[in-house]
Design a protein around this motif. Structure first.
Motif, PDB file in Angstrom:
ATOM      1  N   ASP A 133       0.720  -1.234  -0.084  1.00  0.00           N
ATOM      2  CA  ASP A 133      -0.182   0.003  -0.187  1.00  0.00           C
ATOM      3  C   ASP A 133       0.672   1.412   0.019  1.00  0.00           C
ATOM      4  O   ASP A 133       1.326   1.712   1.138  1.00  0.00           O
ATOM      5  CB  ASP A 133      -0.872   0.114   1.170  1.00  0.00           C
ATOM      6  CG  ASP A 133      -1.909   1.134   1.234  1.00  0.00           C
ATOM      7  OD1 ASP A 133      -1.758   1.948   0.365  1.00  0.00           O
ATOM      8  OD2 ASP A 133      -2.754   1.516   2.343  1.00  0.00           O
ATOM      9  N   ASP A 134       0.973   2.043  -1.155  1.00  0.00           N
ATOM     10  CA  ASP A 134       1.667   2.972  -1.272  1.00  0.00           C
ATOM     11  C   ASP A 134       1.224   4.405  -1.000  1.00  0.00           C
ATOM     12  O   ASP A 134       1.969   5.571  -1.165  1.00  0.00           O
ATOM     13  CB  ASP A 134       2.281   3.173  -2.820  1.00  0.00           C
ATOM     14  CG  ASP A 134       3.625   2.012  -2.929  1.00  0.00           C
ATOM     15  OD1 ASP A 134       4.066   1.381  -1.935  1.00  0.00           O
ATOM     16  OD2 ASP A 134       3.684   1.715  -4.014  1.00  0.00           O
ATOM     17  N   THR A 135      -0.108   4.246  -0.297  1.00  0.00           N
ATOM     18  CA  THR A 135      -0.565   5.347   0.224  1.00  0.00           C
ATOM     19  C   THR A 135      -0.247   5.732   1.628  1.00  0.00           C
ATOM     20  O   THR A 135      -0.456   6.579   2.491  1.00  0.00           O
ATOM     21  CB  THR A 135      -2.172   5.469   0.135  1.00  0.00           C
ATOM     22  OG1 THR A 135      -2.587   4.385   1.256  1.00  0.00           O
ATOM     23  CG2 THR A 135      -2.728   5.067  -1.120  1.00  0.00           C
ATOM     24  N   ARG A 136       0.652   4.764   2.136  1.00  0.00           N
ATOM     25  CA  ARG A 136       1.330   4.834   3.461  1.00  0.00           C
ATOM     26  C   ARG A 136       2.743   5.350   3.297  1.00  0.00           C
ATOM     27  O   ARG A 136       3.554   4.596   2.507  1.00  0.00           O
ATOM     28  CB  ARG A 136       1.322   3.429   4.351  1.00  0.00           C
ATOM     29  CG  ARG A 136      -0.101   2.846   4.333  1.00  0.00           C
ATOM     30  CD  ARG A 136      -0.054   1.643   5.127  1.00  0.00           C
ATOM     31  NE  ARG A 136      -1.210   0.809   5.030  1.00  0.00           N
ATOM     32  CZ  ARG A 136      -1.797  -0.109   5.762  1.00  0.00           C
ATOM     33  NH1 ARG A 136      -1.014  -0.204   6.988  1.00  0.00           N
ATOM     34  NH2 ARG A 136      -2.906  -0.507   5.565  1.00  0.00           N
ATOM     35  N   LEU A 137       3.417   6.075   4.272  1.00  0.00           N
ATOM     36  CA  LEU A 137       4.563   6.752   4.179  1.00  0.00           C
ATOM     37  C   LEU A 137       5.833   5.632   4.101  1.00  0.00           C
ATOM     38  O   LEU A 137       5.426   4.419   4.713  1.00  0.00           O
ATOM     39  CB  LEU A 137       5.049   7.545   5.222  1.00  0.00           C
ATOM     40  CG  LEU A 137       4.263   8.883   5.053  1.00  0.00           C
ATOM     41  CD1 LEU A 137       4.157   9.560   6.378  1.00  0.00           C
ATOM     42  CD2 LEU A 137       4.936  10.042   4.087  1.00  0.00           C
ATOM     43  N   LYS A 221       5.236   1.140   7.263  1.00  0.00           N
ATOM     44  CA  LYS A 221       3.864   1.071   6.796  1.00  0.00           C
ATOM     45  C   LYS A 221       2.683   0.353   7.566  1.00  0.00           C
ATOM     46  O   LYS A 221       1.791   0.381   7.838  1.00  0.00           O
ATOM     47  CB  LYS A 221       3.896   0.161   5.514  1.00  0.00           C
ATOM     48  CG  LYS A 221       4.513   0.896   4.219  1.00  0.00           C
ATOM     49  CD  LYS A 221       4.346   0.181   3.102  1.00  0.00           C
ATOM     50  CE  LYS A 221       4.380   0.745   1.796  1.00  0.00           C
ATOM     51  NZ  LYS A 221       4.332   0.116   0.391  1.00  0.00           N
ATOM     52  N   ALA A 222       3.305  -0.517   8.804  1.00  0.00           N
ATOM     53  CA  ALA A 222       2.486  -1.481   9.753  1.00  0.00           C
ATOM     54  C   ALA A 222       1.945  -0.366  10.803  1.00  0.00           C
ATOM     55  O   ALA A 222       1.324  -0.733  11.659  1.00  0.00           O
ATOM     56  CB  ALA A 222       3.148  -2.368  10.013  1.00  0.00           C
ATOM     57  N   ASP A 223       2.734   0.811  10.821  1.00  0.00           N
ATOM     58  CA  ASP A 223       2.783   1.494  12.087  1.00  0.00           C
ATOM     59  C   ASP A 223       1.593   2.723  11.902  1.00  0.00           C
ATOM     60  O   ASP A 223       1.940   3.847  11.435  1.00  0.00           O
ATOM     61  CB  ASP A 223       3.891   2.306  12.495  1.00  0.00           C
ATOM     62  CG  ASP A 223       3.977   3.050  13.931  1.00  0.00           C
ATOM     63  OD1 ASP A 223       2.792   3.380  14.403  1.00  0.00           O
ATOM     64  OD2 ASP A 223       5.162   3.195  14.399  1.00  0.00           O
ATOM     65  N   ALA A 224       0.351   2.417  12.333  1.00  0.00           N
ATOM     66  CA  ALA A 224      -0.988   3.485  11.939  1.00  0.00           C
ATOM     67  C   ALA A 224      -0.611   4.800  12.774  1.00  0.00           C
ATOM     68  O   ALA A 224      -1.057   5.869  12.042  1.00  0.00           O
ATOM     69  CB  ALA A 224      -2.025   2.801  12.509  1.00  0.00           C
ATOM     70  N   GLU A 225       0.171   4.886  14.081  1.00  0.00           N
ATOM     71  CA  GLU A 225       0.198   5.875  14.713  1.00  0.00           C
ATOM     72  C   GLU A 225       1.410   6.825  14.098  1.00  0.00           C
ATOM     73  O   GLU A 225       1.194   8.086  13.911  1.00  0.00           O
ATOM     74  CB  GLU A 225       0.679   5.493  16.066  1.00  0.00           C
ATOM     75  CG  GLU A 225       1.037   6.750  17.109  1.00  0.00           C
ATOM     76  CD  GLU A 225      -0.141   7.457  17.086  1.00  0.00           C
ATOM     77  OE1 GLU A 225      -1.270   7.212  16.937  1.00  0.00           O
ATOM     78  OE2 GLU A 225       0.044   8.925  17.373  1.00  0.00           O
ATOM     79  N   PHE A 226       2.434   6.050  13.413  1.00  0.00           N
ATOM     80  CA  PHE A 226       3.533   6.809  12.705  1.00  0.00           C
ATOM     81  C   PHE A 226       2.778   7.375  11.517  1.00  0.00           C
ATOM     82  O   PHE A 226       3.094   8.552  11.144  1.00  0.00           O
ATOM     83  CB  PHE A 226       4.398   5.788  12.213  1.00  0.00           C
ATOM     84  CG  PHE A 226       5.465   6.482  11.218  1.00  0.00           C
ATOM     85  CD1 PHE A 226       6.481   7.219  11.548  1.00  0.00           C
ATOM     86  CD2 PHE A 226       5.411   5.926   9.723  1.00  0.00           C
ATOM     87  CE1 PHE A 226       6.953   7.870  10.496  1.00  0.00           C
ATOM     88  CE2 PHE A 226       6.090   6.410   8.913  1.00  0.00           C
ATOM     89  CZ  PHE A 226       6.989   7.420   9.302  1.00  0.00           C
ATOM     90  N   GLN A 227       1.873   6.646  10.686  1.00  0.00           N
ATOM     91  CA  GLN A 227       1.438   7.301   9.461  1.00  0.00           C
ATOM     92  C   GLN A 227       0.455   8.452   9.811  1.00  0.00           C
ATOM     93  O   GLN A 227       0.505   9.372   8.721  1.00  0.00           O
ATOM     94  CB  GLN A 227       0.524   6.050   8.778  1.00  0.00           C
ATOM     95  CG  GLN A 227       1.288   4.881   8.264  1.00  0.00           C
ATOM     96  CD  GLN A 227       2.176   5.374   7.400  1.00  0.00           C
ATOM     97  OE1 GLN A 227       1.807   6.184   6.352  1.00  0.00           O
ATOM     98  NE2 GLN A 227       3.389   4.672   6.945  1.00  0.00           N
TER      99      GLN A 227
END
Ligand SMILES: [Fe+2]
Length: 292
Positions: A133-137, A221-227
């Protein structure tokens, strides 16, 4: 969102040798995005029909030309149309190369041409797994294609005919990013790189720097809080805009847009103006030891 904007804007309106900007290796090596709002990739009237998803074959994410074979992939159509598509993408490769060599004369003789691609798919409609998913940093790193420290230099151009911008998010500096996740990354499992290579899961040996880059990619990519809450800026690249970036260094996410050209170049970090500014150089400094 934080106000960081690692974007440098240049006035160039030509791809060729006589454009005004040159010798900006230090800017791109520092992790900035070079933006050229007046540098369109111009399609001929006959090429405008290619701005339609129907030219991409059903399985392919984009239409591409591979070098040095000059081989078209991922397109469906009759022979004459395919030849015209190939010529259009090949012209983008030539223009991108001329631009890159003018911007970065220090890299002359060392830039290797990777795939050229024409992306017809709308970013918004792409369905995919979190890892793809390239919409994630993320920084670019690929499970099957270890770079072994080779840099990924990319030249993008938005060719949308309807005014639709290519929308990106750009994230924190690479060093901050590495510091955030390095404590969570262990060493590769002993023997795993040799096994992956033997089984042809990787195209070549996954080095420790590849291992670290891949973990950075996945952890981010797996870190929603980071995103959601890490320092980042939104950037809209309007149609007719070209931008150039080391995509293995700049945290980026593609949030929207359709119809884009992309040219990849490979550069051995040893041929940078400052090799120590590369992701591997930064990781080595933070770890206090050499990486293979
Ligand atoms: Fe990417």
């Amino acid at each position: 969102m934080s106000s960081i904007t690692p974007i440098r804007v240049y006035p160039d309106s030509t791809w060729s040798e006589d454009g005004p900007t040159r010798g900006v290796e230090a800017v791109i090596e520092a992790g900035e995005v070079l933006q050229f709002p007046n540098l369109p990739f111009v399609l001929t009237p006959a090429e405008r029909k290619f701005l339609d998803p129907r030219w991409a074959d059903a399985k392919a994410k984009n239409i591409s030309v591979r070098w040095p074979a000059n081989e078209l992939r991922g397109a469906a159509g009759d022979a004459a149309d395919l030849a015209a598509l190939q010529a259009m993408i090949g012209r983008y490769a030539e223009q991108s190369e001329a631009l890159a060599l003018r911007l970065f004369p220090h890299y002359r003789g060392h830039l290797r041409r990777g795939n050229s691609s024409f992306r017809t798919v709308n970013v918004a409609g792409r369905e995919t797994s979190w890892r793809k998913d390239d919409t994630r940093l993320h920084v670019d790193a690929f499970p099957s294609n270890p770079m072994q420290g080779t840099r990924l230099l990319r030249v993008f151009c938005n060719i949308n005919p309807n005014g639709l911008p290519r929308q990106w998010r750009v994230g924190e500096p690479f060093e901050d990013h590495a510091k955030r996740y390095l404590p969570k990354i262990g060493r590769p499992i002993y023997g795993s790189a040799a096994l992956l290579e033997m089984l042809h899961i990787t195209k070549r040996r996954r080095t420790e720097s590849d291992h670290l880059m891949l973990k950075l990619h996945d952890l981010a990519k797996a870190d929603a809080e980071f995103q959601r809450s890490s320092p980042q800026a939104r950037v809209d690249f309007a149609p007719g805009t070209t931008w150039v970036v080391f995509s293995d260094q700049v945290l980026h996410a593609a949030m929207g847009g359709q119809y884009m050209m992309e040219q990849t170049f490979y550069l051995d970090a040893a041929h940078q103006q400052r090799p120590e500014a590369s992701p591997r150089g930064t990781l080595e400094r933070l770890l206090g030891r050499e990486l293979r």
